[in-house]
Design an enzyme around this catalytic site. Structure first.
Site, PDB file in Angstrom:
ATOM      1  N   GLU A   1       0.518  -1.237  -0.435  1.00  0.00           N
ATOM      2  CA  GLU A   1      -0.013  -0.081   0.008  1.00  0.00           C
ATOM      3  C   GLU A   1       1.103   1.392   0.075  1.00  0.00           C
ATOM      4  O   GLU A   1       0.946   2.218  -0.498  1.00  0.00           O
ATOM      5  CB  GLU A   1      -1.180   0.126   1.220  1.00  0.00           C
ATOM      6  CG  GLU A   1      -1.735   0.823   1.304  1.00  0.00           C
ATOM      7  CD  GLU A   1      -2.799   1.383   0.530  1.00  0.00           C
ATOM      8  OE1 GLU A   1      -3.426   0.453   0.188  1.00  0.00           O
ATOM      9  OE2 GLU A   1      -2.994   1.714  -0.369  1.00  0.00           O
TER      10      GLU A   1
ATOM     11  N   ASP B   1       1.750   4.124  -3.565  1.00  0.00           N
ATOM     12  CA  ASP B   1       0.914   5.698  -2.291  1.00  0.00           C
ATOM     13  C   ASP B   1       1.917   6.573  -3.273  1.00  0.00           C
ATOM     14  O   ASP B   1       2.224   7.174  -3.783  1.00  0.00           O
ATOM     15  CB  ASP B   1       0.150   5.757  -1.092  1.00  0.00           C
ATOM     16  CG  ASP B   1      -0.824   4.766  -1.015  1.00  0.00           C
ATOM     17  OD1 ASP B   1      -1.450   3.949  -2.152  1.00  0.00           O
ATOM     18  OD2 ASP B   1      -1.507   4.171   0.448  1.00  0.00           O
TER      19      ASP B   1
ATOM     20  N   SER C   1      -6.796   1.922  -4.041  1.00  0.00           N
ATOM     21  CA  SER C   1      -5.766   2.505  -3.475  1.00  0.00           C
ATOM     22  C   SER C   1      -4.861   2.936  -4.491  1.00  0.00           C
ATOM     23  O   SER C   1      -4.376   4.100  -3.896  1.00  0.00           O
ATOM     24  CB  SER C   1      -5.210   1.534  -2.643  1.00  0.00           C
ATOM     25  OG  SER C   1      -5.650   0.664  -1.416  1.00  0.00           O
TER      26      SER C   1
END
Ligand SMILES: *[C@@H]1O[C@H](CO)[C@@H](O)[C@H](O)[C@H]1NC(C)=O
Ligand SMILES: *[C@@H]1O[C@H](CO)[C@@H](O)[C@H](O)[C@H]1NC(C)=O
Ligand SMILES: *[C@@H]1O[C@H](CO)[C@@H](O)[C@H](O)[C@H]1NC(C)=O
Ligand SMILES: *[C@@H]1O[C@H](CO)[C@@H](O)[C@H](O)[C@H]1NC(C)=O
Ligand SMILES: *[C@@H]1O[C@H](CO)[C@@H](O)[C@H](O)[C@H]1NC(C)=O
Ligand SMILES: *[C@@H]1O[C@H](CO)[C@@H](O)[C@H](O)[C@H]1NC(C)=O
Length: 635
Positions: free
Chosen positions: A302, A306, A550
């Site tokens: 994640e 990002d 995400s």
């Protein structure tokens, strides 16, 4: 405000003994219809256990929040972008002394709690007292039980079903803790690789295949393979996103990560070495909240996704804040982040729910021993978060308090960007809602995500390039690997900014569902979309493909940040709460409309992507070169 606040019980057993002559009329203040997944009742709580009872007072003027926001965020308002200072926000919403007095009197007279035991928080919004379980039960007309979690045996004290307060007090109270709230940890919306996905609560049984990215051995840097692998270059072409920051010193963007999600800093150099050579050596600026740190042993996926994409998209000049939140033992939730950036939220806007949020200092071995962060952390104009809950995981009061805080911070010019979820109209484990709101496999009702349903965040769904198609072709709602989260809140009503767009969809393309399957009066989401499939990300030196909303949220956030940069450069303010502007006719046309695909779940095809706004791809994907001049025209 509370859905359940005025439900009158009228049960004699709740009349308080000391006032038999004049029975106190009590109302159920909050109700929980079901236990969250994994929890079961073990035994009654011992009567002399001490509970840190906290009564959060209703804020003044909260009913005016949306009016205040529209005044600074509606593109036709003369006050557009005239954001408030944090002090103005704190003053406007401080609870009244009438509320403080009503609660204090209730504790003293009904609860026989000595005045010396009652503490009012510094901000004047939180009345607290240490009480025994039996005192709490008497005050709240409820019973406390010990519950255990099936996975780790963790125990938790909570009351059963509902709690009650006198009618005259109820209107002064937002939330009381500890009561109905459970420790439901923040879940990621990302489908990452490695074993982490399997450990995620709710991932079992979701989808036919796990959303695990393969290691890729051929690193494409051209634009011919955007239907297989998304890169920075693909995103720039998809969204006409070409921009060099010119006001980077005034601008700011932040990415929120919840420990144990972490990243390997050296991965930035491999990523940039292949995709953005002049950025080799760049890193985000760490803002540690409640002991958050970059853990070399943490879960990667994640955070790497990002950060590699936000840093890569905003480019060399723009600094990126990394809000690393929570220690590695207890973790943290959205409230910990909000406390860190807004001191008034720590107590003023409900304080943390000890059963829901990370509480520091953490006394467990290896826990963060420092005090809980409460204000003082830098804010960023755009804050991107790719984590979320289902609404059914949380109580309405908890969500309403938090949502109001997003609104209040937005008054100061911040935009909150959230991913809309990766399981279509269902929950991450495939569960949907029964008629009474419980999460169950095979249940018929759609299960909206939080905070996608909060009108004060911008919710981002996912699209993809259709295999065999070119990067310049129209994208589809994502259909490989996961369906984009979207739908209608069961908690938040529809805001004015999206009424016309949503009504248009429901009239022209009525979803083929019986009443009650989705809440056609609720706030609809997502607001917008961006590609969410097969992002090429470096994890421990190897390229892998990661998919999820995400990915969509940080991409959209980066584009908004460029718009802020351009506005700041000409002496204007950042966009702040951007939803009313996005849906306005001068701007909504500047999106690439997504008209193919849907977001299946709950044994249905979900909603269909159609011309105009839809509950799969929102208004569509951004076209930066069209959006920018429109935002520059605004005051
Ligand atoms: C705009 O701001 C001014 C000054 O704060 C205020 O008096 C006014 O009510 C606001 N709204 C409008 C629509 O002018
Ligand atoms: C409750 O007890 C704890 C632990 O003894 C203490 O730190 C806290 O200040 C007490 N709170 C109140 C409101 O008295
Ligand atoms: C995504 O990656 C998978 C596995 O490599 C591949 O089968 C699929 O075609 C890719 N789709 C897109 C649109 O990139
Ligand atoms: C590109 O990625 C590979 C890993 O696939 C890595 O070995 C290589 O060093 C990277 N290139 C640069 C210039 O960093
Ligand atoms: C639908 O949403 C509204 C808020 O707009 C809420 O009051 C209502 O309870 C919701 N209905 C259901 C069935 O959840
Ligand atoms: C439309 O979406 C479906 C899946 O719902 C997909 O199979 C198809 O390739 C898509 N077509 C286009 C043109 O986007």
């Amino acid at each position: 405000m509370l859905l359940t606040r005025f439900l009158v019980l009228g049960l004699a057993s709740f009349a308080v003994a000391t006032r038999v002559s004049e029975p106190v009329k009590r109302v159920a203040h909050e109700i929980r219809r079901s236990l969250p997944h994994g929890w079961s009742l073990v035994r009654r709580a011992e009567p002399d256990v001490i509970l840190p009872l906290s009564v959060g007072l209703v804020q003044s003027n909260l009913e005016n929040l949306e009016t205040y926001l529209l005044d600074v965020a509606h593109p036709e308002s003369p006050n557009y972008s005239k954001h408030w200072t944090p002090a103005q926000v704190a003053d406007a919403f401080r609870p009244s002394t009438e509320s403080v007095d009503a609660v204090r009197e209730w504790l003293i007279e009904d609860g026989s709690i000595d005045a010396s035991r009652i503490v009012l928080s510094k901000s004047g919004s939180w009345v607290t007292a240490n009480v025994t379980v039996s005192e709490a039960e008497r005050l709240l007309g409820t019973e406390y039980f010990v519950y255990a979690h099936s996975e780790d045996g963790r125990e938790h004290i909570a009351c059963h079903g509902a709690y009650h307060v006198p009618e005259t007090v109820s209107r002064h109270v937002d939330i009381i803790t500890p009561t109905l709230h459970f420790d439901v940890k923040v879940r990621r919306h990302g489908s990452t690789d490695r074993a982490t996905a399997a450990k995620q609560v709710g991932s079992v049984g979701f989808g036919a295949a796990p959303k695990i990215g393969d290691v890729i051995h051929t690193i494409f840097t051209d634009l011919e393979h955007c239907d297989e692998t998304i890169t920075l270059a693909c995103l720039r072409v998809l969204y006409d996103f070409v921009y060099q920051p010119v006001a980077a010193d005034k601008n700011s963007i932040g990415v929120v990560e919840y420990t144990p999600q972490s990243h390997n800093p050296s991965d930035f150099d491999v990523f940039f070495g292949n995709y953005s050579k002049n950025q080799v050596g760049e890193r985000p600026t760490l803002v540690s909240i409640d002991g958050g740190f970059i853990d070399p042993e943490g879960d990667f996926g994640e955070s790497s996704l990002d950060l590699q994409y936000v840093l890569g998209l905003v480019g060399t000049k723009q600094n990126v804040l990394l809000y690393q939140t929570g220690d590695n033992v207890e973790g943290a939730s959205f409230n910990n982040l909000l406390d860190g950036i807004d001191g008034s939220y720590c107590t003023f806007e409900g304080g943390d729910d000890p059963s829901q949020d990370g509480i520091y200092p953490d006394t467990d071995p290896g826990g963060y021993a420092g005090p809980e962060d409460c204000g003082g952390k830098p804010t960023a104009y755009v804050i991107s978060t790719s984590y979320g809950y289902q609404e059914a995981d949380l109580t309405p009061a908890y969500m309403q308090r938090q949502c109001a805080e997003y609104g209040k911070l937005s008054l100061t010019g911040i935009t909150f960007v959230y991913s809309s979820g990766d399981s279509g109209v269902a929950g991450p484990d495939g569960s949907c809602l029964t008629e009474d709101g419980q999460q169950e496999l095979g249940a018929p009702r759609f299960s909206p995500t939080f905070p996608g349903g909060c009108p004060y965040v911008t919710s981002v769904g996912a699209t993809q390039v259709v295999p065999g198609h070119k990067v310049t072709d129209r994208e589809s709602a994502v259909f490989q690997r996961f369906p984009s989260g979207g739908g209608f809140s069961n908690v938040f009503p529809r805001s004015s900014f999206q009424k016309a767009a949503v009504a248009g969809y429901l009239e022209k393309y009525p979803p083929p569902y019986a009443a009650g399957i989705f809440n056609s009066t609720g706030r609809a989401f997502p607001d917008v979309a961006a590609n969410g499939l097969n992002y090429s990300v470096v994890l421990n030196g190897q390229f892998r493909l990661i998919s999820g909303t995400s990915a969509s949220a940080p991409t959209f956030a980066s584009i908004l940040s460029a718009i802020n940069d351009a506005r700041l450069a000409v002496g204007k303010k950042p966009v702040g709460w951007v939803n009313p502007a996005l849906y306005s006719p001068t701007i909504s046309w500047a999106f690439n409309d997504i008209i193919n695909g849907s977001n299946p779940g709950c044994g249905t095809n979900g909603f269909a992507a159609r011309p105009g706004w839809d509950p799969v791809s929102g208004l569509g994907t951004p076209n930066f070169l069209k959006l920018l001049p429109q935002f520059l025209l605004l005051p």
